[in-house]
Design an enzyme around this catalytic site. Structure first.
Site, mmCIF file in Angstrom:
data_model
loop_
_atom_site.group_PDB
_atom_site.id
_atom_site.type_symbol
_atom_site.label_atom_id
_atom_site.label_comp_id
_atom_site.label_asym_id
_atom_site.label_seq_id
_atom_site.Cartn_x
_atom_site.Cartn_y
_atom_site.Cartn_z
ATOM 1 N N TYR A 162 5.303 -8.745 8.571
ATOM 2 C CA TYR A 162 5.082 -7.269 8.743
ATOM 3 C C TYR A 162 5.160 -6.905 10.380
ATOM 4 O O TYR A 162 4.947 -7.843 10.902
ATOM 5 C CB TYR A 162 3.434 -6.899 8.016
ATOM 6 C CG TYR A 162 3.220 -7.410 6.789
ATOM 7 C CD1 TYR A 162 3.352 -6.240 5.751
ATOM 8 C CD2 TYR A 162 2.857 -8.593 6.361
ATOM 9 C CE1 TYR A 162 3.085 -6.873 4.442
ATOM 10 C CE2 TYR A 162 2.539 -8.990 5.037
ATOM 11 C CZ TYR A 162 2.529 -8.154 4.104
ATOM 12 O OH TYR A 162 2.590 -8.310 2.749
ATOM 13 N N ARG B 265 -4.771 -4.865 6.734
ATOM 14 C CA ARG B 265 -5.853 -3.630 7.012
ATOM 15 C C ARG B 265 -7.240 -4.506 7.470
ATOM 16 O O ARG B 265 -7.713 -4.144 8.445
ATOM 17 C CB ARG B 265 -6.144 -2.857 5.984
ATOM 18 C CG ARG B 265 -5.052 -2.050 5.698
ATOM 19 C CD ARG B 265 -5.507 -1.036 4.503
ATOM 20 N NE ARG B 265 -5.340 -1.992 3.159
ATOM 21 C CZ ARG B 265 -5.861 -1.512 2.098
ATOM 22 N NH1 ARG B 265 -7.085 -0.584 2.007
ATOM 23 N NH2 ARG B 265 -5.645 -2.055 0.868
ATOM 24 N N ASP C 13 0.992 -1.135 -0.054
ATOM 25 C CA ASP C 13 0.000 -0.071 -0.204
ATOM 26 C C ASP C 13 0.773 1.185 0.077
ATOM 27 O O ASP C 13 2.107 1.058 0.423
ATOM 28 C CB ASP C 13 -0.853 -0.089 1.230
ATOM 29 C CG ASP C 13 -1.942 -1.291 1.175
ATOM 30 O OD1 ASP C 13 -2.590 -1.351 0.089
ATOM 31 O OD2 ASP C 13 -2.452 -1.432 2.326
ATOM 32 N N ASP D 299 -6.975 2.119 6.796
ATOM 33 C CA ASP D 299 -5.896 2.589 7.179
ATOM 34 C C ASP D 299 -5.929 4.204 7.246
ATOM 35 O O ASP D 299 -7.172 4.862 7.568
ATOM 36 C CB ASP D 299 -4.793 2.431 6.224
ATOM 37 C CG ASP D 299 -5.027 3.089 4.783
ATOM 38 O OD1 ASP D 299 -5.656 4.023 4.845
ATOM 39 O OD2 ASP D 299 -4.511 2.579 3.692
#
Length: 248
Positions: free
Chosen positions: A82, A188, A54, A96
């Site tokens: 992550y 997300r 992203d 987000d």
């Protein structure tokens, strides 16, 4: 007399650069733009990436150059890790920090409760991707439909989460996590669904990919450093082999 017309062969622009470059992507730039910038810096004929990040995300973005593009499918299916921050108390339409606030909650979960709920998100789980995603819905990118006001949630899908752990609580509003997961897992969505499980709402406020298949932060170089370094050394100094994606 017969005349034979010459065949015009269009040359490919750039140089035949082959191999993998592990980019440390900065925030505020798309994965596609990052690939384009690397290609320009190295003057490469052909480039692609494995695993979209992203725009708000930073970290490992493996970029395939030349012949390495043929090995991209092998890397896409590999596990990724992550480190990210979840902010509690607000839900955003993009899930987000770039989105609009669509819901608020005064509930702030305790760390003990968070740790208990994380087990619900490990293994094969069902997940609905964010409506603001690059998935195709009815022949159009989901994020484009969402921007036009015609968007609807993508279909539920099965994804795999290998590990999900709480690293720290900077304050009552935020929590830092680490996840290792398989192909197609949206961080997300994990944060959004975790918020619901905890009786509140949440969104991703920071996101960094630390690992993608055999590539990690030790291999990575930023765009700025690449642009400076390439002046002093040939591109091969920064490239991994074409077969690097097949390691491990």
């Amino acid at each position: 007399m017969n005349f034979v017309l010459p065949i015009m062969v269009r040359r490919k622009k750039g140089k035949p650069v082959n191999g993998w470059l592990v980019l440390d992507k900065s925030a505020g730039i798309t994965s596609t733009r990052s690939v384009s910038n690397v290609r320009k810096i190295l003057k490469a004929q052909k480039a692609g990436h494995a695993g979209t990040l992203d725009p708000i995300a930073t970290g490992i973005l493996p970029i395939a150059l030349g012949e390495a593009t043929k090995t991209v499918p092998y890397l896409v299916n590999r596990e990724k890790s992550y480190v990210f921050t979840a902010t509690f108390g607000e839900a955003r339409d993009t899930d987000d920090s770039e989105g609009k606030v669509v819901e608020k909650s005064t509930n702030r979960p305790e760390s003990r409760l968070i740790k208990l709920q994380l087990n619900e998100f490990i293994g094969d789980i069902l997940q609905v991707p964010p409506i603001y995603s690059a998935l195709w819905v009815d022949g159009e990118r989901s994020y484009r439909r969402a921007r036009n006001g015609t968007g609807r949630a993508p279909k539920v899908r099965k994804v795999y989460v290998k590990s999900f752990s709480l690293l720290s609580r900077p304050d009552k509003d935020t929590a830092v996590f680490e996840v290792t997961c398989g192909k197609g897992t949206y961080i997300r969505s994990l944060v959004r669904d975790l918020g619901v499980k905890l009786g509140t709402v949440a969104y991703v406020s920071e996101l960094r990919r630390t690992h993608c298949g055999p590539f990690n932060e030790k291999n990575a170089i930023s765009l700025d450093k690449l642009a400076i370094s390439v002046v002093c050394a040939p591109p091969q100094e920064y490239l991994l082999s074409v077969s690097a994606a097949l390691d491990d």
